[in-house]
Scaffold this motif. Structure first.
Motif, PDB file in Angstrom:
ATOM      1  N   ILE A 271       0.844  -1.195   0.000  1.00 11.29           N
ATOM      2  CA  ILE A 271       0.000   0.000   0.000  1.00 11.29           C
ATOM      3  C   ILE A 271       0.882   1.250   0.000  1.00 11.29           C
ATOM      4  CG2 ILE A 271      -1.684   1.308   1.368  1.00 11.29           C
ATOM      5  CD1 ILE A 271      -2.733  -1.393   2.381  1.00 11.29           C
ATOM      6  N   PHE A 272       1.921   1.200   0.826  1.00  9.86           N
ATOM      7  CA  PHE A 272       2.859   2.316   0.919  1.00  9.86           C
ATOM      8  C   PHE A 272       3.486   2.606  -0.444  1.00  9.86           C
ATOM      9  CE2 PHE A 272       7.200   3.819   2.456  1.00  9.86           C
ATOM     10  CZ  PHE A 272       6.749   5.079   2.794  1.00  9.86           C
ATOM     11  N   VAL A 276       3.046   6.117  -2.594  1.00  8.49           N
ATOM     12  CA  VAL A 276       4.208   6.940  -2.961  1.00  8.49           C
ATOM     13  C   VAL A 276       4.321   7.060  -4.483  1.00  8.49           C
ATOM     14  CG1 VAL A 276       6.727   7.082  -2.911  1.00  8.49           C
ATOM     15  CG2 VAL A 276       5.476   6.420  -0.855  1.00  8.49           C
ATOM     16  N   ALA A 277       4.159   5.936  -5.190  1.00  9.66           N
ATOM     17  CA  ALA A 277       4.312   5.951  -6.643  1.00  9.66           C
ATOM     18  C   ALA A 277       3.262   6.853  -7.292  1.00  9.66           C
ATOM     19  CB  ALA A 277       4.213   4.525  -7.195  1.00  9.66           C
ATOM     20  N   VAL A 278       2.008   6.728  -6.837  1.00  9.98           N
ATOM     21  CA  VAL A 278       0.946   7.521  -7.449  1.00  9.98           C
ATOM     22  C   VAL A 278       1.161   9.010  -7.179  1.00  9.98           C
ATOM     23  CG1 VAL A 278      -1.515   8.075  -7.301  1.00  9.98           C
ATOM     24  CG2 VAL A 278      -0.784   5.693  -7.491  1.00  9.98           C
ATOM     25  N   ILE A 279       1.425   9.353  -5.915  1.00 10.60           N
ATOM     26  CA  ILE A 279       1.567  10.778  -5.583  1.00 10.60           C
ATOM     27  C   ILE A 279       2.744  11.410  -6.315  1.00 10.60           C
ATOM     28  CG2 ILE A 279       2.103  12.392  -3.712  1.00 10.60           C
ATOM     29  CD1 ILE A 279       0.303  10.806  -1.939  1.00 10.60           C
TER      30      ILE A 279
ATOM     31  N   MET B 116      13.046   3.618  -9.379  1.00  8.28           N
ATOM     32  CA  MET B 116      13.483   4.734  -8.534  1.00  8.28           C
ATOM     33  C   MET B 116      12.390   5.218  -7.586  1.00  8.28           C
ATOM     34  SD  MET B 116      16.196   7.052 -10.591  1.00  8.28           S
ATOM     35  CE  MET B 116      15.589   7.029 -12.242  1.00  8.28           C
ATOM     36  N   VAL B 117      11.131   4.906  -7.892  1.00  4.42           N
ATOM     37  CA  VAL B 117      10.080   5.361  -6.977  1.00  4.42           C
ATOM     38  C   VAL B 117       9.743   4.311  -5.916  1.00  4.42           C
ATOM     39  CG1 VAL B 117       8.996   6.931  -8.631  1.00  4.42           C
ATOM     40  CG2 VAL B 117       8.177   4.585  -8.449  1.00  4.42           C
ATOM     41  N   SER B 122       9.368  -0.620   1.282  1.00  4.60           N
ATOM     42  CA  SER B 122       8.419  -1.500   0.614  1.00  4.60           C
ATOM     43  C   SER B 122       8.995  -2.867   0.306  1.00  4.60           C
ATOM     44  CB  SER B 122       7.933  -0.869  -0.692  1.00  4.60           C
ATOM     45  OG  SER B 122       7.038   0.154  -0.405  1.00  4.60           O
ATOM     46  N   ILE B 123      10.323  -2.963   0.250  1.00  6.89           N
ATOM     47  CA  ILE B 123      10.879  -4.276  -0.077  1.00  6.89           C
ATOM     48  C   ILE B 123      11.801  -4.805   1.005  1.00  6.89           C
ATOM     49  CG2 ILE B 123      10.695  -4.294  -2.583  1.00  6.89           C
ATOM     50  CD1 ILE B 123      13.406  -3.151  -2.738  1.00  6.89           C
ATOM     51  N   MET B 124      11.905  -4.107   2.133  1.00  9.15           N
ATOM     52  CA  MET B 124      12.894  -4.549   3.126  1.00  9.15           C
ATOM     53  C   MET B 124      12.527  -5.901   3.749  1.00  9.15           C
ATOM     54  SD  MET B 124      12.140  -1.954   6.251  1.00  9.15           S
ATOM     55  CE  MET B 124      10.499  -1.768   6.929  1.00  9.15           C
TER      56      MET B 124
END
Lengths: 294, 278
Positions: A271-272, A276-279, B116-117, B122-124
């Motif tokens: 979700i995070f 982040v990607a969308v914003i 890069m985004v 998110s992957i740790m």
């Protein structure tokens, strides 16, 4: 013919291979695994106890996780304020520091310096400032502002993190803005001045449109820094008091590595990522569309 | 004289205001340094005052307890090796991607840009699993491999942008002279890439040297600790013992401050060049 084909393949392997290998191993594989884990109840103890539970984790996060909700709103509020204030301060400092001032270079150095120190150490330094330093200043000056229990109440702890975040990042954005201001063609500014434009008009109608690429970059950087803030959060408040300053990044960390709920943590991580990607992509798209050529 | 005339009358006021703001920016450093040499009692009575006596032994105690030389060496090792490998692998990849514009390379490049985004957090979780599975946990080489993976996208992206501005003619001339592609890359292309090497190395140094979360997940042994990890562990043990904590913090920030002050010109250039829009 076959030889050149073979040597071309070899060349591709040698030049692109190493970077692609590390990228796939460290980024792509965990990312795909993370998607899978987010649909499981994995608890971190070995791989034998992984059951696929469908959307259960996501349901729990959306409907039954007040802590995540708190963390999310904290992060959203922090990002909004952090992005606006650091950019405003970075922009103003950068604007003023392109003027021919005697102390210009020293001032630039000072404003940038906090940025080279990592967030973890910065947070510890400021812990001391908030607890002991402010108290001493408060005693000496009788300003109520300094005698507040800065890290002790929800509201002041929030502002405490915002203050340190500004102190840390405004200088970095200032550097980017300075180089952008320096690239504004002098002849355009002079022409506008001759036409009778005042300083405010110069700023609003010429300078800001021309430094739009820098604004795109600085907004992007500030959004991703504040969204992903973890080190500073950990060392300054540890999410306290009462979990009120826990960021989403820290919430994911706690869920996975303290509560050992890797599946649930992975769902939060997904979700995070999406948020982040969308914003950031929406922001880049919107500000890029406002860029003009000189 | 001419310069003075040109200065706007309000310049002086702006300068004064900026100096004031700069002093506020420096206040935390004042508190940090001044209190790091105070006795604990002195520090508790008044943290704003100049030290009545200079207690330099605070530093030798912090030096020993944080095992500073060890942490410094680890940080240096990780930063230098990761930087060297990242820079060379990324330069190679960018060269090939620009000069051989095949589909595979284009897909790979757009993957780098997209990656890069992805926030580290998110992957740790799966990353810890992957690294332990392949035996990379609790080892410096394992940590370096992780930095390679995370650093590749931005580094390749920066080299890629720079490579596009290098004219093909120079390389063609060298090829005609009988150099093969590897010779051309090493003798012709690498020297031309120098400015972007500086940018990539500066940005990666500031990131890797200060990073806390990744090494905290990978390393467990006390003797492998980098400076941020050692500082964190130290704070867990000596909470509120400011006479030890503050000198430890000064020691922790000193290397990167010295690096910054001596490389300032390159750092500012690096950040500016690195701020290309994605």
């Amino acid at each position: 013919m076959n030889r050149t084909k073979g040597s071309r393949l070899l060349q591709q392997m040698i030049f692109v291979g190493p970077s692609a290998f590390f990228f796939i191993l460290i980024l792509i594989v965990p990312f795909l695994l993370g998607i899978y884990y987010s649909f499981t109840n994995w608890n971190g103890v070995g791989s034998s106890h992984i059951d696929v539970v469908g959307l259960d984790n996501y349901k729990q996060i959306f409907f039954d996780d007040p802590k995540f909700k708190t963390a999310f709103w904290f992060t959203a509020k922090f990002t909004l304020l952090g992005v606006i204030l650091t950019n405003l301060i970075g922009f103003v400092l950068g604007y003023l520091l392109t003027k021919p001032l005697k102390t210009r270079n020293v001032l630039r150095t000072i404003f940038f310096m906090p940025n080279v120190i990592g967030g973890l150490l910065l947070g510890f330094i400021w812990q001391f400032i908030f607890i002991k330093g402010f108290a001493s200043i408060g005693e000496a000056t009788n300003f109520k502002f300094f005698s507040l229990p800065w890290l002790g109440t929800e509201n002041t702890a929030f502002w405490g993190i915002v203050i340190v975040f500004i102190w840390q990042t405004a200088g970095y954005l200032m550097i980017i803005y300075i180089s952008s201001f320096n690239n504004v063609p002098k002849d355009i500014l002079e022409a506008a001045e001759i036409d009778g434009a005042n300083r405010w008009q110069l700023l609003m109608n010429i300078i800001i449109p021309l430094v739009m690429p820098a604004i795109t970059v600085c907004l992007f950087l500030a959004i991703s820094w504040s969204f992903k803030m973890f080190d500073l959060n950990l060392s300054l408040t540890k999410g306290g008091p009462f979990g009120s300053t826990e960021s989403v990044a820290m919430n994911i960390y706690t869920e996975a590595f303290a509560n050992n709920r890797m599946g649930l943590g992975s769902a939060k991580a997904m979700i995070f990522f999406i948020v982040v990607a969308v914003i950031t992509s929406v922001q880049v798209k919107v500000t890029k569309s406002k860029e003009v050529e000189a | 004289m001419n310069m003075l005339k040109k200065r706007h009358p309000s310049s002086f006021i702006i300068e004064l205001a900026l100096i004031l703001v700069a002093l506020i920016f420096l206040v935390p450093f004042y508190f940090l340094f001044v209190n790091s040499v105070k006795t604990f009692g002195d520090l508790l009575t008044n943290s704003a005052s100049w030290p009545s006596t200079f207690e330099w032994s605070n530093y030798s105690r912090a030096w020993t307890i944080t095992r500073f030389p060890e942490a410094f060496t680890n940080s240096l090792l990780v930063t230098v090796i990761s930087n060297a490998l990242l820079a060379i692998f990324s330069a190679m990849a960018a060269y090939q991607m620009v000069r051989r514009d095949i589909k595979l390379n284009r897909i790979l490049f757009s993957l780098y840009v997209a990656a890069m985004v992805i926030p580290f957090q998110s992957i740790m979780i799966p990353l810890v699993k992957v690294t332990s599975k392949i035996g990379f946990s609790d080892s410096i080489p394992g940590l370096i491999v992780c930095y390679l993976g995370f650093g590749i996208p931005l580094s390749v992206f920066l080299f890629h942008g720079f490579m596009k501005s290098i004219p093909l003619e120079i390389e063609e001339a060298a090829t005609v002279d009988g150099s093969n592609v590897y010779g051309v890359f090493v003798r012709i292309v690498l020297p031309l890439l120098k400015p972007i090497f500086v940018t990539v190395i500066i940005l990666n140094t500031l990131w890797i040297w200060n990073d806390y979360l990744l090494p905290s997940l990978i390393l467990q042994s006390p003797e492998l600790r980098t400076i941020p990890i050692a500082t964190f562990a130290f704070f867990g043990q000596y909470t509120k013992q400011w006479d030890l904590a503050l000198p430890a913090l000064v020691l922790g920030i000193l290397p990167i401050i010295v690096f910054f002050l001596s490389m300032q010109k390159y750092i500012v250039e690096g950040i500016t060049a690195g701020a290309v829009k994605g």
